[in-house]
Design an enzyme around this catalytic site. Sequence first.
Site, PDB file in Angstrom:
ATOM      1  CE  LYS A 116      33.096  20.096 -14.712  1.00 40.58           C
ATOM      2  NZ  LYS A 116      32.667  21.199 -13.815  1.00 40.58           N
ATOM      3  CG  HIS A 118      30.791  20.218 -18.309  1.00 37.33           C
ATOM      4  ND1 HIS A 118      31.023  18.870 -18.135  1.00 37.33           N
ATOM      5  CD2 HIS A 118      30.297  20.679 -17.129  1.00 37.33           C
ATOM      6  CE1 HIS A 118      30.669  18.522 -16.900  1.00 37.33           C
ATOM      7  NE2 HIS A 118      30.238  19.608 -16.265  1.00 37.33           N
TER       8      HIS A 118
END
Length: 234
Positions: A116, A118
């Site tokens: 990921k 974020h």
Amino acid sequence: MVVASARTAEQQAEHDRLAQEFVQFSVDSGVLRFGEFKTKAGRLSPYFFNAGLFDDGAKLGRLAQFYAKALLASGIGFDMIFGPAYKGIPLGAAVAIELARLGRNVPFAYNRKEAKDHGEGGTLVGAPLKGRVLIVDDVMSAGTAVRESIAIIRAAGATPHAVAIALDRQEKATEGGLDVNHSAVQYVRDQLGLQVCAIATLADLLQYLSHSGREGAGAHHEQVLAYRRRYGVD
């Protein structure tokens, strides 16, 4: 599956009972099937174990009980659980829950296949990897998933210590398309130095078939036995 000689007669009897109950549960759940199935190694196997078919809450909860009981009986020490993506994620989580219910509460983590960019980011989710880590997965065909998990665990500064699986097929692994004289479990244990705990083995499956009153059990026993004679390891 721990070293048999390390068990007392009472411990061995308990292991055998648990293994037979697990094989019966797997057959009843449709997870363990008989017929003709092509393995990743290109072999035609007379049986197929698909842990993905432990597909409802009751089955997954019962499966976790078998893992937890086998782990506690094995005496293997560990500080936390790691569930490799993807099948290892629900398995590891369920085992962590069951161990906590039995009074053995340990941290749990798993990995993503894609990082990921974020939020917390990265590929790891859950508790920080540290101490002696137990990897929980369904079966071990070539040891590839375990090696990937080992790399992740070591990169985080923790110690890959043991592996728990549902079924040890006890058959020769392949390297470069050729059979070798060890199984994936033996490779992980002897070459990578990790302890291995299996709820049941191919020998336990043969034991079940030899005593089962199910229709066709005798024929299945002969087919599985012939397969073991061709591809099996001790």
